[in-house]
Design an enzyme around this catalytic site. Sequence first.
Site, PDB file in Angstrom:
ATOM      1  N   ASP A 177       0.856  -1.189   0.000  1.00  0.00           N
ATOM      2  CA  ASP A 177       0.000   0.000   0.000  1.00  0.00           C
ATOM      3  C   ASP A 177       0.894   1.241   0.000  1.00  0.00           C
ATOM      4  OD1 ASP A 177      -2.433   1.485   0.268  1.00  0.00           O
ATOM      5  OD2 ASP A 177      -1.923   1.814   2.365  1.00  0.00           O
ATOM      6  N   LEU A 178       0.658   2.174  -0.923  1.00  0.00           N
ATOM      7  CA  LEU A 178       1.435   3.407  -0.946  1.00  0.00           C
ATOM      8  C   LEU A 178       1.029   4.291   0.231  1.00  0.00           C
ATOM      9  CD1 LEU A 178       1.792   2.366  -3.954  1.00  0.00           C
ATOM     10  CD2 LEU A 178       2.165   4.771  -4.526  1.00  0.00           C
TER      11      LEU A 178
ATOM     12  N   ASP B  58      -4.575   2.296  -4.585  1.00  0.00           N
ATOM     13  CA  ASP B  58      -3.121   2.303  -4.430  1.00  0.00           C
ATOM     14  C   ASP B  58      -2.642   1.035  -3.719  1.00  0.00           C
ATOM     15  OD1 ASP B  58      -4.455   3.179  -2.085  1.00  0.00           O
ATOM     16  OD2 ASP B  58      -2.571   3.928  -1.286  1.00  0.00           O
TER      17      ASP B  58
END
Length: 557
Positions: free
Chosen positions: A304-305, A347
């Site tokens: 996950d960004l 994301d």
Amino acid sequence: MNNNEQSKLAVLNQIKNQLNQALQDLVVLSIEPKSSRRQLMLAFFAEIKGLALQYNFRELGYLCMKNEEFLKQTDINLAVDHTAFIKLAQRFGELTLCVENLLAVATRQEGSLENLVCNPHTREVIKLTDHNYEISSQVLGRVLVLDDEMLVLNIIESVLRNRGYDVRITNNSSQAMEILRAHEVDILILDLIMPDKSGIEFYRELKQNKIVIPTIILTASTNKEDHILALQEGIDDFLRKPFEADVLVANVEKLIKKEKKHKNAYMRDPLTSAYSRCYFAERFAQEKAKFQRDGIVFSVVFIDLDHFKEINDTYGHLFGDIVLKSFVDEFKKSLRPYDQISRYGGDEFLLLLPETDAVEAYRVVERIRQKFQRKAFNTPVNLRRIYVTFSAGITEYNSSDKTLEDVLENADCQLYRAKERGRACTSFLTDTIDTGTEKYRILICDDSSTVSQLIDSRLSRLGLETQVVATGKEALTIFPDFHPHLLILDIILPDISGEIVLKKIREIETENQVKVILISVKSLGEKKPLLNELSYDDFIKKPISLEQLEQSVKRLL
């Protein structure tokens, strides 16, 4: 170049010279349609057909056979019937192109003629390897042909390979089904009438097995009902034998393009070109099957960004898209060809690492993470440079009872741990048995060193403390001081039997009863009542399944 190649090259040059003479005869025949000139041309086709069979130029032989039949059937005056002359000239054009292709291949020194095909559109030679038909990216597509006639198989194989396709042929429907289950081809060419089952029956079996593949039916039947039935079943195309090579190639090309377009939409995320979530599930199932078959572990990573919503809100979604594309590109550059990054949504991404345990997966992800976080992005607002980080959670697939949902939940839990630790890090937990500060102790008693080592290695991976002995007396000696939580005991030992060992252990126990897993090459038989009385928790017959043993250990501890 070996002698065989030199011989074939010489023969092809000879054929080319004879073909030039035959073209001259064709021109004369169109002006003066004498029977003697027709016989010369028939003799030419017969001779070239013989050479083609001798030197394994299958498509060349097939074209000569077609031209020979056409000339025999065309008794009308070619000087008057321009349509017949044009058709014959076109057939000569096919023959000329085929000879040119074979010559182009023969003059190359990259391999034998049997392992090379020439793409007539690019004039480039493509090398075929012997391992699983692996070929270069120039190949147009992978075709499987199922037909009970070897002549038809050989002709189709030659025609399509000379057009740049990778072709597998078989007259065995079971073998064809295995190939299709392994997803090794893009298109199926299927004979309608075969001895064991019809093409329609085979296609129905494919649908029952949820195998979807573009399919062309071949048949010599002129029955209209067969054609209608094939189309009703969902078959894409229907070709009658004998077929024109160009018509076959055109149909294959059409379906290959359609299938590639469909697969690309199914497999790829349109924004980042990462694989799709659906395709991840498909690849996961393949790796799970490999684990169940060969015991090869693999890892799944949830990524996950960090603070990506803030990036989108501050700099806009177009800039966010640039970040996502760059993120995926970084992984593609750093991964092996068979590793896979997929977009889970927004994301969030999933990483599939075949033949990789959690520790190695951690090294891979950390290397990429540290490299990515040093990359500067120029924002559209005041040209400010920013840096983006991501968090990752890893889980190792090492037990066949895990579902895809289990794996994603475990990886997501590790991702959550990484977020709790402040983001910009990777978290993983091998499939150990968490015991706080004290490790569970396992005593393994078996006189086979091979079996003991296998069990010891498997349980050590779980973070357990193990002790191995080979005799019952050794087990009784070490038991009071080692005080195991679990005893894995072979019933047949070289000094005293397993049941005697268990009886004495039950007598010397002062606290909680030790858990016991019995193992043996024989069934418990008449010993079972006594062993039940002494109390054991599980019995596994040799040769033992390490996976079954591991599950039993986890359940008991």
